[in-house]
Design a protein around this motif. Structure first.
Motif, PDB file in Angstrom:
ATOM      1  N   ALA A 189      37.807 -22.906  12.169  1.00  9.27           N
ATOM      2  CA  ALA A 189      36.363 -22.913  11.739  1.00  9.27           C
ATOM      3  C   ALA A 189      35.867 -24.304  11.500  1.00  9.27           C
ATOM      4  O   ALA A 189      34.835 -24.753  11.463  1.00  9.27           O
ATOM      5  CB  ALA A 189      36.240 -21.840  10.536  1.00  9.27           C
ATOM      6  N   GLU A 196      29.852 -18.497   5.307  1.00  5.62           N
ATOM      7  CA  GLU A 196      30.597 -17.475   5.907  1.00  5.62           C
ATOM      8  C   GLU A 196      30.285 -16.453   7.092  1.00  5.62           C
ATOM      9  O   GLU A 196      30.632 -16.341   7.884  1.00  5.62           O
ATOM     10  CB  GLU A 196      31.419 -17.042   4.670  1.00  5.62           C
ATOM     11  CG  GLU A 196      32.586 -17.419   4.115  1.00  5.62           C
ATOM     12  CD  GLU A 196      33.714 -17.840   4.885  1.00  5.62           C
ATOM     13  OE1 GLU A 196      34.212 -16.823   5.490  1.00  5.62           O
ATOM     14  OE2 GLU A 196      34.037 -19.065   5.106  1.00  5.62           O
ATOM     15  N   TYR A 197      29.045 -16.205   6.562  1.00  5.93           N
ATOM     16  CA  TYR A 197      28.254 -15.195   7.376  1.00  5.93           C
ATOM     17  C   TYR A 197      27.880 -15.918   8.738  1.00  5.93           C
ATOM     18  O   TYR A 197      27.932 -15.319   9.955  1.00  5.93           O
ATOM     19  CB  TYR A 197      27.103 -14.663   6.795  1.00  5.93           C
ATOM     20  CG  TYR A 197      26.314 -13.690   7.745  1.00  5.93           C
ATOM     21  CD1 TYR A 197      26.989 -12.531   8.282  1.00  5.93           C
ATOM     22  CD2 TYR A 197      24.868 -13.940   7.984  1.00  5.93           C
ATOM     23  CE1 TYR A 197      26.175 -11.761   9.130  1.00  5.93           C
ATOM     24  CE2 TYR A 197      24.295 -13.031   8.776  1.00  5.93           C
ATOM     25  CZ  TYR A 197      25.009 -11.937   9.361  1.00  5.93           C
ATOM     26  OH  TYR A 197      24.348 -11.341  10.188  1.00  5.93           O
ATOM     27  N   ARG A 219      30.700 -16.339  10.760  1.00  4.58           N
ATOM     28  CA  ARG A 219      31.170 -14.999  11.471  1.00  4.58           C
ATOM     29  C   ARG A 219      30.249 -14.554  12.710  1.00  4.58           C
ATOM     30  O   ARG A 219      30.605 -13.968  13.589  1.00  4.58           O
ATOM     31  CB  ARG A 219      30.799 -13.769  10.256  1.00  4.58           C
ATOM     32  CG  ARG A 219      31.165 -12.305  10.810  1.00  4.58           C
ATOM     33  CD  ARG A 219      30.891 -11.443   9.632  1.00  4.58           C
ATOM     34  NE  ARG A 219      31.182 -10.112   9.901  1.00  4.58           N
ATOM     35  CZ  ARG A 219      30.344  -9.284  10.568  1.00  4.58           C
ATOM     36  NH1 ARG A 219      29.061  -9.643  10.793  1.00  4.58           N
ATOM     37  NH2 ARG A 219      30.688  -7.858  10.902  1.00  4.58           N
ATOM     38  N   THR A 224      32.162 -16.385  15.550  1.00  5.69           N
ATOM     39  CA  THR A 224      33.477 -15.861  15.765  1.00  5.69           C
ATOM     40  C   THR A 224      33.117 -14.234  16.161  1.00  5.69           C
ATOM     41  O   THR A 224      34.192 -13.742  17.016  1.00  5.69           O
ATOM     42  CB  THR A 224      34.401 -15.820  14.646  1.00  5.69           C
ATOM     43  OG1 THR A 224      33.744 -15.097  13.726  1.00  5.69           O
ATOM     44  CG2 THR A 224      34.552 -17.105  14.411  1.00  5.69           C
ATOM     45  N   ARG A 225      32.242 -13.460  15.805  1.00  5.46           N
ATOM     46  CA  ARG A 225      32.017 -12.084  16.213  1.00  5.46           C
ATOM     47  C   ARG A 225      31.198 -12.040  17.445  1.00  5.46           C
ATOM     48  O   ARG A 225      31.069 -10.796  17.893  1.00  5.46           O
ATOM     49  CB  ARG A 225      31.451 -11.153  15.039  1.00  5.46           C
ATOM     50  CG  ARG A 225      32.376 -11.088  14.030  1.00  5.46           C
ATOM     51  CD  ARG A 225      33.785 -10.350  14.091  1.00  5.46           C
ATOM     52  NE  ARG A 225      33.189  -8.964  14.127  1.00  5.46           N
ATOM     53  CZ  ARG A 225      33.144  -8.097  13.182  1.00  5.46           C
ATOM     54  NH1 ARG A 225      33.507  -8.521  11.868  1.00  5.46           N
ATOM     55  NH2 ARG A 225      32.881  -6.879  13.305  1.00  5.46           N
TER      56      ARG A 225
END
Length: 371
Positions: free
Chosen positions: A165, A295-296, A299, A302-303
């Motif tokens: 990341a 972090e969101y 995310r 990555t999601r």
């Protein structure tokens, strides 16, 4: 076709012409990326309507995020690569006083030269460092050693697997005026490994709920890179200044940029300084909130891999991208194969980032469904 919002924008979106419609292409994904399998940038430069073609290419890149040129561009000189990078910004409304970025550590006497043995303040030679990864923002191995020695949580500082990341970033976010366009040409590459990924900041914004869109639109992020000062002090040489803009001067490597910004060429909103290598913290929030927001956003990348375009490099291939609406990440796996990966990159310098309240998301601008 871009639809213009009813409210008046700070800058009206630019409309693309048809000067490059003759070039065969394939969109890498429905959301991001366009590959030109046969186009030669040299031919574009030598065309009688060269500036018109470069302008249409620039607008295409701003809409698609990144353009790949698969045909080897070996006939393109360094000066021509610099010229194309500079003109993409000039032809799409970059501030007149701005030009190509100058790397802060160019004065280091150990800079890796280009293939012809020379160095250029506007060109970065991107090369494997001790066969573990491609340097993300340093220009030589000796400078990298000095720079990494001053970094906390530097790569290889522990025995744990690397957090990839950390690789995601937009170029020159540590500058008051960051990069608009970047142009990377791969001179040599192993048969596998070292892919580069680009994520669409437009789509990241569109994946947020309206409440989170409003929250992030009200935030800025500090993008501090004090390692440049410490590297200069360790090496005993002055920092390069100015760096592509009168506003990028001295050791001012800690600007605050909007988490969501408006792309001046398209009028679309993009997640900009919400995450990545150069984002040190979200301003005005508690430490846990800062961590949670970043972090969101990570995310979301990555999601939602449909927001990502991947380039498998081949010798002589090129990528040109808009840093305003994309993040990118090099894949640090070339230490697993034989052969080095070396490329040369030029980056332009755009305007001070801003959020225009009259701008829209990409999906709304194109009349696409929300999801």
């Amino acid at each position: 076709m871009v639809s213009v919002p009813t409210a008046k924008l700070r800058r009206e979106p630019l409309k693309k012409g048809n000067s490059i419609d003759h070039l065969a292409y394939v969109d890498v994904t429905p959301i991001i990326g366009r590959e030109y399998p046969h186009a030669k940038l040299k031919d574009m430069l030598q065309a009688p309507n060269a500036e018109e073609q470069l302008r249409d290419l620039a607008i295409t890149i701003c809409e698609r995020g990144v353009a790949f040129f698969r045909e080897p561009q070996d006939d393109l000189t360094i000066e021509e690569q610099k010229y194309i990078t500079d003109m993409l910004g000039k032809l799409t409304g970059r501030p007149a006083e701005n030009g190509l970025h100058v790397h802060p550590l160019y004065n280091d006497p150990n800079n890796i030269p280009m293939a012809d043995g020379t160095t250029d303040e506007n060109m970065q030679v991107l090369k494997n460092l001790d066969k573990t990864h491609l340097a993300p923002y340093v220009i030589n191995a000796e400078a990298a050693k000095k720079l990494y020695a001053t970094m906390k949580n530097r790569p290889g500082a522990n025995n744990e697997p690397r957090d990839l990341a950390r690789e995601w970033h937009s170029d020159s976010l540590f500058e008051t005026c960051p990069s608009d366009f970047s142009f990377l040409r791969m001179e040599s590459t192993p048969p596998t490994g070292g892919d580069t990924l680009w994520a669409s900041g437009y789509e990241l914004y569109d994946r947020l709920s309206p409440a989170f869109q409003a929250l992030l639109e009200g935030l800025t992020a500090t993008c501090a890179q004090p390692v440049f000062r410490s590297a200069c002090e360790a090496g005993g040489y002055p920092v390069m200044t100015p760096r592509g803009s009168p506003l990028n001067a001295g050791y001012a490597f800690a600007p605050s940029h909007p988490v969501v910004r408006t792309h001046p060429v398209t009028g679309w909103k993009s997640v900009f300084a919400g995450v990545g290598l150069h984002v040190s913290r979200i301003d005005g929030v508690h430490a846990y909130e800062d961590h949670m927001i970043r972090e969101y956003v990570m995310r979301l990348i990555t999601r939602n891999h449909d927001c990502v375009a991947r380039m498998h490099w081949t010798r002589g291939a090129c990528a040109v991208w808009s840093n305003v609406c994309t993040l990118h990440a090099a894949t640090p796996d070339t230490h697993l194969v034989e052969g080095n990966r070396t490329g040369v990159r030029a980056s332009g310098i755009g305007e001070v980032p801003y959020l225009d309240p009259a701008s829209t998301g990409r999906r709304e601008g194109l009349g696409l469904p929300r999801y």
